[in-house]
Design a protein around this motif. Structure first.
Motif, PDB file in Angstrom:
ATOM      1  N   VAL A  69      10.419  -9.972  -5.027  1.00  0.00           N
ATOM      2  CA  VAL A  69      10.154  -8.707  -3.969  1.00  0.00           C
ATOM      3  C   VAL A  69       9.455  -9.047  -2.846  1.00  0.00           C
ATOM      4  O   VAL A  69       9.197 -10.188  -2.597  1.00  0.00           O
ATOM      5  N   GLU A  70       9.773  -8.162  -1.554  1.00  0.00           N
ATOM      6  CA  GLU A  70       9.454  -8.489  -0.459  1.00  0.00           C
ATOM      7  C   GLU A  70       8.374  -7.673   0.360  1.00  0.00           C
ATOM      8  O   GLU A  70       8.833  -6.307   0.106  1.00  0.00           O
ATOM      9  N   GLU A  71       7.417  -8.073   0.863  1.00  0.00           N
ATOM     10  CA  GLU A  71       6.440  -7.025   1.790  1.00  0.00           C
ATOM     11  C   GLU A  71       6.246  -5.933   1.036  1.00  0.00           C
ATOM     12  O   GLU A  71       6.251  -4.775   1.394  1.00  0.00           O
ATOM     13  N   VAL A  72       5.513  -6.255  -0.222  1.00  0.00           N
ATOM     14  CA  VAL A  72       5.051  -5.170  -1.007  1.00  0.00           C
ATOM     15  C   VAL A  72       3.406  -5.084  -0.895  1.00  0.00           C
ATOM     16  O   VAL A  72       2.973  -6.188  -0.381  1.00  0.00           O
ATOM     17  N   LEU A  73       2.869  -4.022  -1.171  1.00  0.00           N
ATOM     18  CA  LEU A  73       1.315  -3.977  -1.310  1.00  0.00           C
ATOM     19  C   LEU A  73       0.648  -5.124  -2.239  1.00  0.00           C
ATOM     20  O   LEU A  73       1.038  -5.294  -3.323  1.00  0.00           O
ATOM     21  N   GLY A  74      -0.117  -5.966  -1.275  1.00  0.00           N
ATOM     22  CA  GLY A  74      -0.721  -7.000  -2.097  1.00  0.00           C
ATOM     23  C   GLY A  74      -2.167  -7.086  -1.358  1.00  0.00           C
ATOM     24  O   GLY A  74      -2.623  -6.243  -0.640  1.00  0.00           O
ATOM     25  N   GLY A  75      -2.659  -8.349  -1.788  1.00  0.00           N
ATOM     26  CA  GLY A  75      -4.126  -8.682  -1.166  1.00  0.00           C
ATOM     27  C   GLY A  75      -5.193  -8.464  -2.408  1.00  0.00           C
ATOM     28  O   GLY A  75      -5.023  -7.444  -3.111  1.00  0.00           O
ATOM     29  N   ALA A  76      -5.884  -9.368  -2.414  1.00  0.00           N
ATOM     30  CA  ALA A  76      -7.035  -9.355  -3.303  1.00  0.00           C
ATOM     31  C   ALA A  76      -7.792  -7.915  -3.411  1.00  0.00           C
ATOM     32  O   ALA A  76      -7.851  -7.657  -4.570  1.00  0.00           O
ATOM     33  N   ALA A  77      -8.266  -7.411  -2.331  1.00  0.00           N
ATOM     34  CA  ALA A  77      -8.874  -6.170  -2.501  1.00  0.00           C
ATOM     35  C   ALA A  77      -7.959  -5.124  -2.675  1.00  0.00           C
ATOM     36  O   ALA A  77      -8.725  -4.170  -3.307  1.00  0.00           O
ATOM     37  N   SER A  78      -6.740  -5.074  -2.692  1.00  0.00           N
ATOM     38  CA  SER A  78      -5.913  -3.892  -2.952  1.00  0.00           C
ATOM     39  C   SER A  78      -5.873  -4.005  -4.588  1.00  0.00           C
ATOM     40  O   SER A  78      -6.130  -2.869  -4.993  1.00  0.00           O
ATOM     41  N   TYR A  79      -5.683  -4.935  -5.075  1.00  0.00           N
ATOM     42  CA  TYR A  79      -5.502  -5.058  -6.526  1.00  0.00           C
ATOM     43  C   TYR A  79      -6.837  -4.964  -7.186  1.00  0.00           C
ATOM     44  O   TYR A  79      -7.006  -4.030  -8.091  1.00  0.00           O
ATOM     45  N   PHE A  80      -7.946  -5.243  -6.547  1.00  0.00           N
ATOM     46  CA  PHE A  80      -9.138  -5.079  -7.225  1.00  0.00           C
ATOM     47  C   PHE A  80      -9.701  -3.391  -7.110  1.00  0.00           C
ATOM     48  O   PHE A  80     -10.077  -2.872  -8.048  1.00  0.00           O
ATOM     49  N   SER A  81      -9.506  -3.009  -5.955  1.00  0.00           N
ATOM     50  CA  SER A  81      -9.595  -1.394  -5.610  1.00  0.00           C
ATOM     51  C   SER A  81      -8.890  -0.589  -6.647  1.00  0.00           C
ATOM     52  O   SER A  81      -9.501   0.408  -7.128  1.00  0.00           O
TER      53      SER A  81
END
Ligand code: AMP
Length: 323
Positions: free
Chosen positions: A23-35
């Motif tokens: 997959v390309e340029e999907v929502l990610g980031g540690a704070a996104s998953y955590f929240s």
């Protein structure tokens, strides 16, 4: 009772390749998953930055959850980007590219409405930024820190300063070895207590998680047995979301500290949220998740890890061994 949780960390656009899909340029980031994970339990106050290229639909997704965006800055420039590739053993991955973008010169601004958050998660991001948020939140009830090999290798002294000031450190087994130089997880965790931490939680990917207490207490939490892992990205952050999300629903003891039994349950919630996130790319599986789904996995884990405490060697076997 429910307490609010403050998180600082990355909000990113991820490109992820597994042996089976990309997959390309999907929502990610540690704070996104955590929240996304923690907001299942209690409101989350997000501190992060995105660029002007960040898709509106992801902001709308955050708004639909109990995720406060007052501390999310939108800056001229590019959103943080990360590109990872997994091996057939999906506990192992290579980072192919990291572009800090607007994070390169980001300084957190904590909105006044965030100040009474009782739980703090310093998700994976530059230790200097984690330090700034810690400075701004001196009265939190519990602080939890995560990091990664990049910061252990490039910003170790700064990371160590942050570790000295938090209650709980989350580390994968590989990160613990990298940081301490110990091949034994138990010896590595013990070494970290010299920094003043109260608990160390060692994440073991598809094998579960270990909870070590400064006082020698110990708990091993089983992983939920997933048949198919689609994408493990964010499992560590969703783990932290389940951990702190669960604690946000619990009243601490009279001394203001959480009881060890609460921490054990929290680690199990962490494993459960971590297992759900692996079932699809990005935060997709978490979008429809309910606490009833979490409760079902909780019961499965109780059933598959509880065993008879009453076994003792019988007299006859002792006799036969002696003979
Ligand atoms: P995890 O799988 O729990 O280690 O988290 C993966 C997430 O961390 C991905 O969504 C990435 O966008 C994010 N990430 C990767 N590298 C970094 C970094 N250097 N700083 C902050 N976040 C990162």
């Amino acid at each position: 009772m429910s307490s609010s949780i403050l998180v600082v960390g990355s909000v990113a656009l991820d490109t992820v390749e597994t042996p089976f899909a990309k997959v390309e340029e999907v929502l990610g980031g540690a704070a996104s998953y955590f929240s996304t994970a923690a907001s299942l339990y209690s409101p989350v106050n997000l501190v992060a930055v995105v660029g002007t290229d960040f898709p509106q639909e992801y902001l709308e997704f955050f708004r639909r959850r109990a995720i406060n965006l007052a501390g999310l800055q939108v800056r001229q420039g590019r959103t943080f980007r990360w590109f990872g590739r997994y091996h057939l053993d999906m506990n192992v991955r290579d980072t192919l590219d990291t572009q800090l973008g607007v994070y390169a010169d980001f300084h957190a601004v904590i909105p006044p409405e965030y100040r009474d958050s009782s739980l703090l998660f310093l998700a994976n991001i530059q230790p200097g930024l984690q330090q700034e948020v810690l400075d701004a939140m001196p009265r939190v009830r519990l602080s939890v820190l995560d990091s990664m090999d990049l910061w252990i290798n490039t910003a170790r002294p700064q990371l160590t300063e942050v570790m000295k000031r938090v209650d709980i450190m989350l580390m994968s087994e590989e990160e613990l070895r990298l940081y301490t130089g110990c091949s034994s997880v138990v010896a590595g965790a013990r070494q970290l207590f010299n920094l003043g931490l109260k608990y160390v939680i060692v994440k073991q990917g598809s094998y579960g998680a270990l909870l070590f207490g400064q006082d020698g207490s110990y708990f091993s939490a089983p992983a939920y047995p997933l048949e198919e892992v689609v994408d493990p990205t964010g499992a560590g952050d969703a783990f932290a979301g389940g951990l702190l999300g669960y604690l946000s629903t619990v009243e601490p003891g009279p001394d203001g500290h959480y009881r060890f039994e609460d921490l054990k349950r929290a680690v199990v919630h962490g494993n459960i949220l971590g297992s759900f996130v692996c079932e699809d790319f990005s935060i997709r599986r978490l979008q429809q998740l309910t606490l009833a789904d979490v409760a079902a996995r909780y019961q499965t884990l109780v059933a598959c890890s509880h065993f008879d405490p009453n076994w003792l060697p019988s007299h006859s076997s002792e006799t036969s061994t002696a003979g």
